[in-house]
Write a protein that holds these residues in place. Structure first.
Motif, PDB file in Angstrom:
ATOM      1  N   ARG A 394       0.824  -1.211   0.000  1.00 62.10           N
ATOM      2  CA  ARG A 394       0.000   0.000   0.000  1.00 62.10           C
ATOM      3  C   ARG A 394       0.856   1.259   0.000  1.00 62.10           C
ATOM      4  NH1 ARG A 394      -2.814  -2.691   4.002  1.00 62.10           N
ATOM      5  NH2 ARG A 394      -1.993  -1.226   5.565  1.00 62.10           N
ATOM      6  N   LYS A 395       1.979   1.190   0.741  1.00 58.55           N
ATOM      7  CA  LYS A 395       2.869   2.359   0.789  1.00 58.55           C
ATOM      8  C   LYS A 395       3.451   2.651  -0.586  1.00 58.55           C
ATOM      9  CE  LYS A 395       6.550   4.268   3.656  1.00 58.55           C
ATOM     10  NZ  LYS A 395       7.492   3.991   4.788  1.00 58.55           N
ATOM     11  N   ARG A 396       3.885   1.616  -1.283  1.00 64.86           N
ATOM     12  CA  ARG A 396       4.414   1.805  -2.634  1.00 64.86           C
ATOM     13  C   ARG A 396       3.348   2.345  -3.564  1.00 64.86           C
ATOM     14  NH1 ARG A 396       7.364  -4.085  -2.984  1.00 64.86           N
ATOM     15  NH2 ARG A 396       9.033  -3.671  -1.457  1.00 64.86           N
ATOM     16  N   GLN A 397       2.119   1.797  -3.426  1.00 62.15           N
ATOM     17  CA  GLN A 397       1.042   2.262  -4.286  1.00 62.15           C
ATOM     18  C   GLN A 397       0.699   3.723  -4.005  1.00 62.15           C
ATOM     19  OE1 GLN A 397      -0.184   0.608  -6.752  1.00 62.15           O
ATOM     20  NE2 GLN A 397      -1.763   2.102  -7.329  1.00 62.15           N
ATOM     21  N   MET A 398       0.688   4.089  -2.700  1.00 62.00           N
ATOM     22  CA  MET A 398       0.385   5.477  -2.342  1.00 62.00           C
ATOM     23  C   MET A 398       1.456   6.424  -2.858  1.00 62.00           C
ATOM     24  SD  MET A 398      -1.054   4.920   1.525  1.00 62.00           S
ATOM     25  CE  MET A 398      -1.124   6.685   1.840  1.00 62.00           C
ATOM     26  N   GLU A 399       2.733   6.013  -2.746  1.00 61.60           N
ATOM     27  CA  GLU A 399       3.807   6.862  -3.258  1.00 61.60           C
ATOM     28  C   GLU A 399       3.696   7.024  -4.769  1.00 61.60           C
ATOM     29  OE1 GLU A 399       7.349   4.973  -2.004  1.00 61.60           O
ATOM     30  OE2 GLU A 399       7.224   5.675   0.088  1.00 61.60           O
ATOM     31  N   LYS A 400       3.354   5.957  -5.436  1.00 60.81           N
ATOM     32  CA  LYS A 400       3.196   6.022  -6.894  1.00 60.81           C
ATOM     33  C   LYS A 400       2.038   6.932  -7.273  1.00 60.81           C
ATOM     34  CE  LYS A 400       2.768   2.986 -10.915  1.00 60.81           C
ATOM     35  NZ  LYS A 400       2.631   1.571 -11.380  1.00 60.81           N
ATOM     36  N   GLU A 401       0.925   6.788  -6.550  1.00 56.62           N
ATOM     37  CA  GLU A 401      -0.230   7.648  -6.831  1.00 56.62           C
ATOM     38  C   GLU A 401       0.064   9.101  -6.503  1.00 56.62           C
ATOM     39  OE1 GLU A 401      -3.376   5.968  -4.596  1.00 56.62           O
ATOM     40  OE2 GLU A 401      -3.669   4.228  -5.930  1.00 56.62           O
ATOM     41  N   ALA A 402       0.836   9.333  -5.404  1.00 56.33           N
ATOM     42  CA  ALA A 402       1.183  10.706  -5.037  1.00 56.33           C
ATOM     43  C   ALA A 402       2.049  11.354  -6.115  1.00 56.33           C
ATOM     44  CB  ALA A 402       1.902  10.717  -3.694  1.00 56.33           C
ATOM     45  N   GLN A 403       3.016  10.615  -6.631  1.00 57.78           N
ATOM     46  CA  GLN A 403       3.853  11.148  -7.695  1.00 57.78           C
ATOM     47  C   GLN A 403       3.027  11.463  -8.934  1.00 57.78           C
ATOM     48  OE1 GLN A 403       6.906   8.249  -8.360  1.00 57.78           O
ATOM     49  NE2 GLN A 403       7.934   8.610  -6.377  1.00 57.78           N
TER      50      GLN A 403
END
Length: 470
Positions: A394-403
């Motif tokens: 989820r953290k990786r997905q959130m970082e990707k979505e934030a970028q």
């Protein structure tokens, strides 16, 4: 094979000095040709030779090494020969060696010979019984040789007493097939839980059994469904017991036999023999529904949920306390909502504290009842580490979505700047916290809803309150 036929002569005789007309002669010739053709066709017909009556007799024992009842046997290989080719049916489960073997013997059939190879070392001064039950049958017609057994001894004497009876299921009174029946000379009630059965056999398809090779003495009789092949009772296994002790004995008796002569006529004859007692033991098996209690599984499938799975139903809940974070020492009921089944063996806790949801790892102390080595329930304490398995993803997905959002936002800001929009006011609007994600409901009622019945809904997460005034 073709059948041999005799020569056939057709003699035509006419009255003296009379000659039939030509038309009559032609008709007689045609009749003669027709009769000969039919007769020759019948003579030349092929037929399958009869093989005689069907074999209905099971294999007959011819010889064995060692011989039945032989003393001072030292070899581990037993060879049994029959009068025809034989085959084995499920020999691993049906063939029983008594006393019980730690290592399963190798049983094989080749032609008219059955070989049993014992892998355990033979014990001195012991009577061995190899009980084939209904495992032996002839190769062609599958006629079963039921109840065949071979006894031999490693000492100077052989034990020959027997106990016979039947085993049924207590609930349905159906015959029990393939269950182990055995005896103890140790009359303690705890022997069946700790010691292997001393002499064993298995029930046949009718639930019948015969324990062979017994010494004179007093025994307790048990039957069990020995799942793990340790030849004693584990509380989760099916079990039967005879409520009185038994002392096997023998007496002279006469038995009736039926003899059939060459003409097929039968007659009843009496022969002398030995009757082994008791031969009418009735056992009924049951299962007490026991399961040892322990924590089978636990985990945190996502940030909202903590799961506990126990091996058996319980009547109390575990005591779970948090060990880390600012809420250390608090009971789980203060920061989570319980969802449990009726037997309390499957527990799901929904975390209500958002700060705890955000933590990747929670440390808890769990106190619960567990079955000890004496098969008693006792309180045990475990320290459990609950890791949010989906946190990294989820953290990786959130970082990707934030970028991705930052890129889109930068692009939008450039467009708005060209249009003369005040970016400072836009940044202030972005500081407003987003609305929480709504709870998802789904209708669980039937497709055709009755207006007089309630409409049922189910949510993906627990609902604390519901305002029905709207």
């Amino acid at each position: 094979m073709g059948q041999l036929c005799c020569r056939f002569f057709l003699i035509l005789q006419f009255p003296n000095h009379s000659i039939p007309p030509m038309r009559s002669v032609s008709a007689l010739r045609l009749l003669f040709i027709f009769v000969m053709t039919v007769f020759l066709a019948a003579c030349a017909s092929m037929g399958r030779p009869e093989g005689g009556p069907r074999d209905m007799t099971p294999p007959v024992f011819v010889r064995s090494n060692p011989r039945p009842g032989q003393l001072n046997v030292s070899g581990n290989k037993i060879i049994v020969e029959f009068d025809e080719n034989v085959a084995l049916d499920d020999a691993m489960n049906k063939v029983v060696v008594s006393p019980a073997q730690r290592t399963t013997p190798v049983v094989s059939a080749n032609g008219r010979r059955v070989t049993v190879e014992l892998r355990d070392t033979l014990k001195p001064d012991v009577t061995y019984t190899i009980d084939f039950a209904d495992a032996i049958k002839d190769l062609n017609e599958s006629n079963v040789l039921d109840g065949f057994a071979l006894d031999f001894a490693t000492g100077d004497s052989i034990d020959s007493l027997r106990i016979s009876g039947m085993l049924f299921e207590a609930r349905t009174l159906e015959p029990a097939q393939g269950m182990v029946v055995g005896v103890y000379s140790n009359l303690s009630d705890t022997a069946i839980k700790t010691l292997p059965l001393e002499r064993i056999t298995k029930t046949n398809q009718l639930g019948q059994f015969t324990l062979r090779g017994l010494k004179a003495g007093t025994y307790r009789i048990y039957a069990l469904n020995d799942v793990n092949r340790d030849y004693h009772w584990d509380r989760s296994e099916d079990v039967a017991f005879y409520d009185v002790t038994v002392s096997p004995s023998s007496e002279p008796a006469q038995f009736a036999d039926t003899l059939i002569n060459v003409a097929g006529e039968d007659s009843i004859v009496m022969r002398d023999g030995t009757r082994f007692l008791p031969d009418d033991v009735l056992l009924t098996w049951f299962n007490e529904g026991y399961s040892s209690q322990y924590l089978r599984n636990y985990g945190r499938s996502n940030k909202h949920i903590i799961d506990f799975e126990f091996s058996a139903k319980a009547d109390t809940l575990p005591i779970i306390k948090l060990l880390n974070s600012r809420r250390a020492g608090e009971d789980i009921s203060q920061w989570a909502v319980l969802e449990a089944n009726q037997t309390l063996d499957t527990l799901r806790y929904w975390i209500t504290d958002t700060a705890l949801m955000a933590m990747d790892t929670l440390m808890v102390e769990a106190r619960y009842l567990m079955t000890d080595t004496l098969e008693q329930l006792s309180m045990t304490v475990d320290t459990l580490r609950l890791v949010d398995k989906g946190a990294r993803n989820r953290k990786r997905q959130m970082e990707k979505e934030a970028q991705q959002r930052e890129k889109e936002r930068a692009k939008e800001r450039k467009e708005l700047e060209k249009q003369g929009v005040d970016l400072d006011s836009l940044d202030a609007a972005d500081t407003i916290p987003p609305r929480p994600e709504p709870i998802k409901f789904k209708v669980t009622s039937a497709a055709n809803q009755d207006v007089h019945r309630p409409l049922l809904f189910a949510s993906e997460t627990p609902v604390a309150t519901f305002d029905s005034s709207l």
